[in-house]
Design an enzyme around this catalytic site. Structure first.
Site, PDB file in Angstrom:
ATOM      1  N   TYR A   1      37.595  37.436  37.111  1.00  0.00           N
ATOM      2  CA  TYR A   1      36.919  36.320  37.788  1.00  0.00           C
ATOM      3  C   TYR A   1      36.124  36.827  39.005  1.00  0.00           C
ATOM      4  O   TYR A   1      34.952  36.459  39.204  1.00  0.00           O
ATOM      5  CB  TYR A   1      37.978  35.305  38.221  1.00  0.00           C
ATOM      6  CG  TYR A   1      37.446  34.026  38.814  1.00  0.00           C
ATOM      7  CD1 TYR A   1      36.935  33.014  38.003  1.00  0.00           C
ATOM      8  CD2 TYR A   1      37.490  33.801  40.195  1.00  0.00           C
ATOM      9  CE1 TYR A   1      36.471  31.829  38.556  1.00  0.00           C
ATOM     10  CE2 TYR A   1      37.034  32.619  40.754  1.00  0.00           C
ATOM     11  CZ  TYR A   1      36.522  31.629  39.932  1.00  0.00           C
ATOM     12  OH  TYR A   1      36.074  30.461  40.483  1.00  0.00           O
TER      13      TYR A   1
ATOM     14  N   ALA B   1      29.556  25.625  35.103  1.00  0.00           N
ATOM     15  CA  ALA B   1      30.670  25.879  34.170  1.00  0.00           C
ATOM     16  C   ALA B   1      31.335  27.195  34.537  1.00  0.00           C
ATOM     17  O   ALA B   1      30.665  28.181  34.830  1.00  0.00           O
ATOM     18  CB  ALA B   1      30.140  25.935  32.737  1.00  0.00           C
ATOM     19  N   GLY B   2      32.646  27.180  34.549  1.00  0.00           N
ATOM     20  CA  GLY B   2      33.360  28.406  34.897  1.00  0.00           C
ATOM     21  C   GLY B   2      34.795  28.312  34.437  1.00  0.00           C
ATOM     22  O   GLY B   2      35.338  27.204  34.305  1.00  0.00           O
TER      23      GLY B   2
ATOM     24  N   ASN C   1      47.989  44.070  33.103  1.00  0.00           N
ATOM     25  CA  ASN C   1      48.471  43.184  32.029  1.00  0.00           C
ATOM     26  C   ASN C   1      47.336  42.422  31.335  1.00  0.00           C
ATOM     27  O   ASN C   1      47.601  41.514  30.547  1.00  0.00           O
ATOM     28  CB  ASN C   1      49.434  42.135  32.608  1.00  0.00           C
ATOM     29  CG  ASN C   1      50.640  42.759  33.250  1.00  0.00           C
ATOM     30  OD1 ASN C   1      51.155  43.760  32.742  1.00  0.00           O
ATOM     31  ND2 ASN C   1      51.086  42.212  34.364  1.00  0.00           N
TER      32      ASN C   1
ATOM     33  N   ILE D   1      34.036  19.739  39.832  1.00  0.00           N
ATOM     34  CA  ILE D   1      32.893  19.932  40.738  1.00  0.00           C
ATOM     35  C   ILE D   1      31.588  19.561  40.029  1.00  0.00           C
ATOM     36  O   ILE D   1      30.717  18.922  40.615  1.00  0.00           O
ATOM     37  CB  ILE D   1      32.859  21.397  41.239  1.00  0.00           C
ATOM     38  CG1 ILE D   1      34.085  21.678  42.124  1.00  0.00           C
ATOM     39  CG2 ILE D   1      31.576  21.681  42.007  1.00  0.00           C
ATOM     40  CD1 ILE D   1      34.258  23.136  42.541  1.00  0.00           C
TER      41      ILE D   1
ATOM     42  N   ASN E   1      40.484  38.928  44.769  1.00  0.00           N
ATOM     43  CA  ASN E   1      41.735  38.179  44.718  1.00  0.00           C
ATOM     44  C   ASN E   1      42.669  38.826  43.694  1.00  0.00           C
ATOM     45  O   ASN E   1      42.224  39.119  42.580  1.00  0.00           O
ATOM     46  CB  ASN E   1      41.430  36.725  44.319  1.00  0.00           C
ATOM     47  CG  ASN E   1      42.530  35.779  44.717  1.00  0.00           C
ATOM     48  OD1 ASN E   1      43.411  36.131  45.514  1.00  0.00           O
ATOM     49  ND2 ASN E   1      42.496  34.587  44.166  1.00  0.00           N
TER      50      ASN E   1
END
Ligand code: NAD
Length: 452
Positions: free
Chosen positions: A357, A293-294, A303, A226, A351
């Site tokens: 994230y 940036a990611g 976990n 992107i 999510n």
């Protein structure tokens, strides 16, 4: 990873079979190209309620077949059109349930005839806290817009713009009525009045083809994906681009920068002195800062080692906070400047496997909302975010097949977006004409069902 289903449904047998089976029918979207920069057909202006915007003058009412240059700075027509490319409904004057019926009356007869990949834009007013009837029906426009977006089909989009000043909304309307906004639907964008001091002293007369001429833009994570598309699009719009990426990606960053006539900056954005190093590399200042940036480091929380948590929070959020602060405080980001950060629908909807994230991307939303008014008042800089949905990149190509297909189809346009869709949205927010757009989080998700 190409979307083979979309190609298949574009063929006659594919269309027949998928229709018989009741499967999604994604339409090939019309995107911006130099050969086809705008949608073909009339832009129809309709009104519900008694609008104060004064979009058309008395002369237009007397001769509706003549196109009118409206206060929005756009050519629209009030004459009925067989297949309009776009419909703009001015509903800013809707103040009670009775006049809300005029929204139905205006759009009901024309919605079927809107061309494929066409646009419906509803203009609303800010909610008046002193008038709960006005607030109720203006909020109703949001539910109306989102519902119409979900049913309209054929690559057509529906968005709501809440505005007070027609002039300040020109760049937004230009974007939403063009092929550049192909993957933006079901959105509500607020446009305030453009503050006079948000204009850069080095502003040139506005060139709508290359609005970023004379400006410098820095895009983080621009060696691929992107970010690369964002750098390309800002360069297309006239900006001198700085392509920032980690030292390991320096070769790719150079390749992108060379192609765009810009410069590469090899720098890990999480370095504590990243802001100072960017400022040193840009002694003449910066106009557009795109935090793209990611990283993802997915695991369910049970976990997830601390390192996976902190690396994602550091790249996606802490470095954005640090560098934005540093570049505003040092004055590197000039008056009239733009900050565009990258959120995600995972930050809005959450999510599974992405607590790190999702937290980092929701943090971007908080940053944008809180900083935007202050950055504009103190520095003349706007701060907004794009929130991509499912975009076809290396990141999403790595998703297992079933989840990838679900991600692609679970939106009103029944397909994934392309990096260019996020880039076009960023370019609109970066436009010098967008100084009235501040503190907004614009989803580029084809109206994804997630977090809708
Ligand atoms: P990508 O992985 O293809 O590209 C990310 C780029 O960022 C890479 O070039 C990488 O080297 C660079 N980068 C990573 N860490 C960095 C650091 N510390 N310093 C400097 N550069 C660094 O990702 P993409 O799919 O192009 O995503 C771009 C942005 O959009 C990310 O913020 C991502 O979270 C967001 N996003 C993407 C999607 C999607 O569907 N692809 C959806 C929502 C949000």
């Amino acid at each position: 990873m190409a979307d083979r289903y979309l190609s298949f449904t574009g063929t006659a047998p594919g269309r027949l079979l998928t229709r018989r089976l009741g499967l999604p029918q994604p339409a090939a979207l019309q995107r911006w190209t130099p050969e086809r920069p705008s949608l073909k057909g009339d832009r129809l202006l309709l009104t519900a309620g008694k609008s104060d915007l004064g979009l058309t003058d008395a002369g237009a009412a007397a001769n509706p077949s003549a196109g009118v240059r409206t206060a929005l700075g756009l050519d629209l027509t009030t004459a009925p059109s067989e297949k309009p490319a776009a419909v703009v409904l001015d509903a800013t004057g809707v103040r009670d349930v009775e006049t809300l019926a005029e929204v139905h009356a205006a759009l009901h007869p024309v919605v079927r005839s809107v061309a494929d990949s066409g646009r419906v834009v509803v203009l609303g007013a800010p909610l008046d806290p002193a008038d709960h009837h006005q607030a109720a029906v203006q909020q109703a426009l949001e539910g109306f817009t989102r519902s119409l977006g979900k049913e309209i089909g054929r690559g057509r989009t529906v968005n709501l713009v809440r505005l007070t000043d027609a002039h300040a909304a020109e760049s937004t309307l230009r974007f939403l009525l063009s092929p550049r906004s192909a993957y933006v639907s079901g959105q509500v964008v607020e446009v305030g009045s453009a503050p006079a001091d948000a204009t850069a002293p080095h502003d040139r007369p506005h060139d709508s083809d290359r609005p970023l001429t004379g400006r410098t833009a820095l895009v983080t994570g621009a060696a691929r994906g992107i970010g690369e598309a964002v750098a390309e699009t800002l360069a297309r719009d006239g900006a001198r681009v700085v392509v920032l990426d980690v030292p390991q990606a320096e070769q790719d960053a150079r390749r992108v920068a060379d192609r765009l006539g810009g410069t590469a900056l090899a720098l890990d954005i999480t370095a504590p002195d990243a802001g100072t190093r960017i400022a040193a590399a840009l002694p003449d200042g910066l106009d557009v800062l795109v935090h793209n940036a990611g990283i993802t480091r997915d695991r369910r929380l049970v976990n997830m080692p601390a390192e996976r948590w902190s690396s994602v929070l550091d790249v996606n959020l802490a470095s954005v906070l640090r560098t934005t602060d540093a570049l505003l405080e040092s004055g590197t980001l000039r008056r009239g400047g733009r900050v565009v950060a990258t959120a995600s629908i995972a930050g809005l909807a959450g999510n599974a496997g992405q607590t790190n994230y999702g937290a980092s991307k929701a943090g971007i939303v908080g940053l944008v909302r809180a900083l935007a008014p202050r950055a504009l008042a103190e520095h003349g800089v706007t701060v907004n975010a794009v929130a991509p949905g499912f975009v076809e990149t290396k990141m999403t190509a790595a998703i297992p097949l079933f989840n990838r297909e679900a991600g692609r189809r679970m939106n009103s346009l029944a397909q994934g977006g392309l990096p260019i869709d996020v880039a076009e949205t960023t370019a609109w927010l970066a436009d010098p004409g967008s100084s009235g757009v501040n503190g907004q989080v614009v989803r580029v998700c084809g109206q994804s069902l997630l977090g809708a």
